[in-house]
Design a protein around this motif. Structure first.
Motif, PDB file in Angstrom:
ATOM      1  N   LEU A  71       0.766  -1.098   0.263  1.00  0.00           N
ATOM      2  CA  LEU A  71       0.054   0.059   0.036  1.00  0.00           C
ATOM      3  C   LEU A  71       0.880   1.271   0.022  1.00  0.00           C
ATOM      4  O   LEU A  71       1.955   1.230   0.540  1.00  0.00           O
ATOM      5  CB  LEU A  71      -0.966   0.012   1.393  1.00  0.00           C
ATOM      6  N   ILE A  72       0.182   2.325  -0.700  1.00  0.00           N
ATOM      7  CA  ILE A  72       0.965   3.442  -0.740  1.00  0.00           C
ATOM      8  C   ILE A  72       0.114   4.712  -0.324  1.00  0.00           C
ATOM      9  O   ILE A  72      -1.033   4.769  -0.474  1.00  0.00           O
ATOM     10  CB  ILE A  72       1.638   3.917  -1.792  1.00  0.00           C
ATOM     11  N   ASP A  73       1.014   5.950   0.346  1.00  0.00           N
ATOM     12  CA  ASP A  73       0.331   6.931   0.740  1.00  0.00           C
ATOM     13  C   ASP A  73       1.125   8.155  -0.197  1.00  0.00           C
ATOM     14  O   ASP A  73       2.336   8.357   0.512  1.00  0.00           O
ATOM     15  CB  ASP A  73       0.479   7.182   2.253  1.00  0.00           C
ATOM     16  N   ARG A  74       0.819   8.383  -1.284  1.00  0.00           N
ATOM     17  CA  ARG A  74       1.433   9.537  -2.003  1.00  0.00           C
ATOM     18  C   ARG A  74       1.413  10.577  -1.397  1.00  0.00           C
ATOM     19  O   ARG A  74       2.767  11.309  -1.453  1.00  0.00           O
ATOM     20  CB  ARG A  74       0.497   9.438  -3.521  1.00  0.00           C
ATOM     21  N   ALA A  75       0.466  11.384  -0.721  1.00  0.00           N
ATOM     22  CA  ALA A  75       0.823  12.622  -0.060  1.00  0.00           C
ATOM     23  C   ALA A  75       1.859  12.630   1.011  1.00  0.00           C
ATOM     24  O   ALA A  75       2.789  13.516   1.059  1.00  0.00           O
ATOM     25  CB  ALA A  75      -0.620  12.948   0.313  1.00  0.00           C
ATOM     26  N   GLY A  76       2.025  11.454   1.928  1.00  0.00           N
ATOM     27  CA  GLY A  76       2.915  11.300   2.826  1.00  0.00           C
ATOM     28  C   GLY A  76       4.149  10.646   2.565  1.00  0.00           C
ATOM     29  O   GLY A  76       5.222  10.561   3.045  1.00  0.00           O
ATOM     30  N   GLY A  77       4.171   9.968   1.329  1.00  0.00           N
ATOM     31  CA  GLY A  77       5.442   9.188   0.768  1.00  0.00           C
ATOM     32  C   GLY A  77       5.788   8.160   1.600  1.00  0.00           C
ATOM     33  O   GLY A  77       6.840   7.679   1.705  1.00  0.00           O
ATOM     34  N   ARG A  78       4.696   7.552   2.063  1.00  0.00           N
ATOM     35  CA  ARG A  78       4.820   6.254   2.946  1.00  0.00           C
ATOM     36  C   ARG A  78       4.480   4.955   2.288  1.00  0.00           C
ATOM     37  O   ARG A  78       3.508   5.043   1.325  1.00  0.00           O
ATOM     38  CB  ARG A  78       4.086   6.355   4.281  1.00  0.00           C
ATOM     39  N   THR A  79       4.760   3.900   2.795  1.00  0.00           N
ATOM     40  CA  THR A  79       4.397   2.489   2.168  1.00  0.00           C
ATOM     41  C   THR A  79       4.007   1.671   3.431  1.00  0.00           C
ATOM     42  O   THR A  79       4.619   1.735   4.443  1.00  0.00           O
ATOM     43  CB  THR A  79       5.386   1.964   1.123  1.00  0.00           C
ATOM     44  N   CYS A  80       3.277   0.518   2.941  1.00  0.00           N
ATOM     45  CA  CYS A  80       2.897  -0.596   3.939  1.00  0.00           C
ATOM     46  C   CYS A  80       2.932  -1.694   3.319  1.00  0.00           C
ATOM     47  O   CYS A  80       1.943  -1.828   2.588  1.00  0.00           O
ATOM     48  CB  CYS A  80       1.681  -0.006   4.498  1.00  0.00           C
TER      49      CYS A  80
END
Length: 204
Positions: free
Chosen positions: A143-152
């Motif tokens: 999973l990715i969070d484009r706004a926060g630059g994070r992944t899971c």
């Protein structure tokens, strides 16, 4: 596809009550909502941490469900004895080798990456390929969070023993990701897969 995860760091003694609440009350309500593609629940009985994840066919459906689920999140916090934290994600990768059975466990890794698209491709071509060759591998998602630059990233295995056997390989993969992609690892945790009804289609 999109996903919303709700994390509650509750009391270890409340885990079974939390599983029952989410299975019997939350899951029927959320899976009946337009655009929902299922949900899953992972738990850590030693720490009391639980993560419930719902999947959605599109971002609009996920966002539209938010207010309707607020009361369920609040009640879940009461049952488990903790405060819910909500995160929303884009599903970049979903791959299943076979269905899970009771006793399945998973390792979840949270990172920050400056090159999200490059990290997704690295995960598909390098990490997923290695996971598929490991004994007891069931499924994996990224999973990715484009706004926060994070992944899971989540890797599910048939048993705790199968998961334990991958520890050294997983550590080497993390070292490679840091060296080649500049990935920053934020947290790593292992969980029991308590509910597995996340009906996200194959995305690789």
């Amino acid at each position: 596809m999109y996903a919303r995860s709700t994390t509650i760091k509750g009391e270890p003694g409340n885990i079974d009550a939390g599983i029952a609440y989410i299975r019997d009350e939350v899951m029927p309500a959320i899976t009946a909502m337009d655009g929902c593609a299922g949900m899953s629940l992972v738990v850590d009985r030693s720490s009391g941490q639980c993560i419930a994840t719902s999947s959605w066919h599109d971002e609009a459906s996920m966002r539209a469900s938010g207010d309707r689920l607020a009361s369920y999140r609040a009640r879940g916090g009461e049952v488990l004895g903790g405060t819910p934290t909500v995160e929303e994600w884009e599903v970049a990768v979903m791959h299943r080798d076979h269905q899970t059975s009771p006793g399945a466990c998973c390792r979840i890794t949270w990172t920050r990456a400056s090159d999200l698209d490059g990290t997704v491709e690295f995960w598909k071509s390098r990490v997923l390929t290695q996971l598929e060759g490991m004994d007891g591998f069931c499924s994996a998602s990224f999973l990715i969070d484009r706004a926060g630059g994070r992944t899971c990233g989540t890797a599910v295995f048939d048993s705790q023993a199968a998961l334990d056997a991958t520890s050294e390989d997983a550590a080497r993969m993390r070292e490679t990701a840091t060296r080649e992609m500049g990935v920053e690892f934020l947290d790593i945790a292992e969980f029991e897969l308590a509910i597995a009804h996340l009906r996200v289609p194959e995305l690789v």
